[in-house]
Write a protein that holds these residues in place. Structure first.
Motif, PDB file in Angstrom:
ATOM      1  N   GLY A  41      44.864  43.413  42.412  1.00  0.00           N
ATOM      2  CA  GLY A  41      44.069  43.776  41.766  1.00  0.00           C
ATOM      3  C   GLY A  41      44.240  45.302  41.098  1.00  0.00           C
TER       4      GLY A  41
ATOM      5  N   PRO B 248      46.907  46.312  35.597  1.00  0.00           N
ATOM      6  CA  PRO B 248      46.185  46.559  34.421  1.00  0.00           C
ATOM      7  C   PRO B 248      45.769  45.106  33.909  1.00  0.00           C
ATOM      8  N   MET B 249      44.781  45.068  33.293  1.00  0.00           N
ATOM      9  CA  MET B 249      44.441  44.037  32.576  1.00  0.00           C
ATOM     10  C   MET B 249      45.105  43.739  31.213  1.00  0.00           C
TER      11      MET B 249
ATOM     12  N   HIS C 226      41.532  39.698  27.569  1.00  0.00           N
ATOM     13  CA  HIS C 226      40.243  39.695  27.952  1.00  0.00           C
ATOM     14  C   HIS C 226      40.331  38.481  29.281  1.00  0.00           C
ATOM     15  N   TRP C 227      41.251  37.967  29.360  1.00  0.00           N
ATOM     16  CA  TRP C 227      41.583  36.847  30.357  1.00  0.00           C
ATOM     17  C   TRP C 227      42.014  37.901  31.806  1.00  0.00           C
ATOM     18  N   PRO C 228      41.738  37.255  32.974  1.00  0.00           N
ATOM     19  CA  PRO C 228      42.123  37.714  34.087  1.00  0.00           C
ATOM     20  C   PRO C 228      43.456  37.319  34.537  1.00  0.00           C
ATOM     21  N   ILE C 229      44.474  37.625  33.860  1.00  0.00           N
ATOM     22  CA  ILE C 229      45.885  37.306  33.835  1.00  0.00           C
ATOM     23  C   ILE C 229      46.178  37.516  35.266  1.00  0.00           C
ATOM     24  N   THR C 230      45.811  38.526  36.161  1.00  0.00           N
ATOM     25  CA  THR C 230      46.241  38.774  37.445  1.00  0.00           C
ATOM     26  C   THR C 230      45.753  37.447  38.207  1.00  0.00           C
ATOM     27  N   THR C 231      44.712  37.081  38.059  1.00  0.00           N
ATOM     28  CA  THR C 231      44.323  35.903  38.613  1.00  0.00           C
ATOM     29  C   THR C 231      45.212  34.447  38.486  1.00  0.00           C
TER      30      THR C 231
ATOM     31  N   GLN D 173      35.298  33.455  37.202  1.00  0.00           N
ATOM     32  CA  GLN D 173      35.994  34.095  36.148  1.00  0.00           C
ATOM     33  C   GLN D 173      35.801  33.084  35.035  1.00  0.00           C
TER      34      GLN D 173
ATOM     35  N   GLN E 207      33.563  33.480  31.500  1.00  0.00           N
ATOM     36  CA  GLN E 207      34.344  33.424  30.097  1.00  0.00           C
ATOM     37  C   GLN E 207      33.555  32.949  28.811  1.00  0.00           C
TER      38      GLN E 207
ATOM     39  N   TYR F 270      40.951  28.980  29.675  1.00  0.00           N
ATOM     40  CA  TYR F 270      41.537  29.776  30.970  1.00  0.00           C
ATOM     41  C   TYR F 270      41.601  28.478  32.280  1.00  0.00           C
TER      42      TYR F 270
END
Length: 129
Positions: free
Chosen positions: A29, A32-33, A36-41, A90, A94, A102
């Motif tokens: 977490g 860094p982002m 706009h997509w939660p790439i980490t997830t 998420q 979106q 996504y």
């Protein structure tokens, strides 16, 4: 309800693994982002799919390895690490088109990672499950 000794040991393994997997998820977490997509997830879910597929295929070929390891790693670590419920929330946040894209990227990327995990086991001389 009292658990048997074996079930109690498995429960402890799940808790310990969940502690490690959840901690790893928490640390991700801090990345860094990107956009706009939660790439980490997505990365967490893809790598979780890859690791779980690899573990399952590997354990199927190495039956002498105690089942407790699969419980510890699969249910515990990877269960604490992956974030499916977070992903669904998420997707909802979106909006329709971006959320759909996504979701498709996450599902098909996860599918690809499962195929890759199976392929890696086969490539290492193991037989496809």
């Amino acid at each position: 309800m009292l658990l048997s000794r074996k079930a109690s040991i498995e429960l402890i393994a799940v808790f310990a693994g969940g502690f490690l997997g959840g901690g790893l998820r928490f640390l991700f977490g801090y990345l860094p982002m990107i956009g706009h997509w939660p790439i980490t997830t997505i990365i967490i879910n893809w790598t979780g799919c890859l690791a779980l597929a690899y573990l399952g295929a590997w354990m199927a070929k190495h039956t002498a390895v105690p089942h407790l390891w699969q419980t510890f790693i699969g249910t515990g670590i990877l269960g604490g690490y992956t974030t499916f419920s977070t992903m669904i929330l998420q997707v909802y946040q979106q909006g329709l088109l971006s959320g759909f894209l996504y979701l498709v990227a996450t599902i098909f990327g996860g599918w690809f990672m499962v195929e890759l995990g199976q392929w890696l086991v086969c490539r290492s001389g193991e037989q496809h499950v």
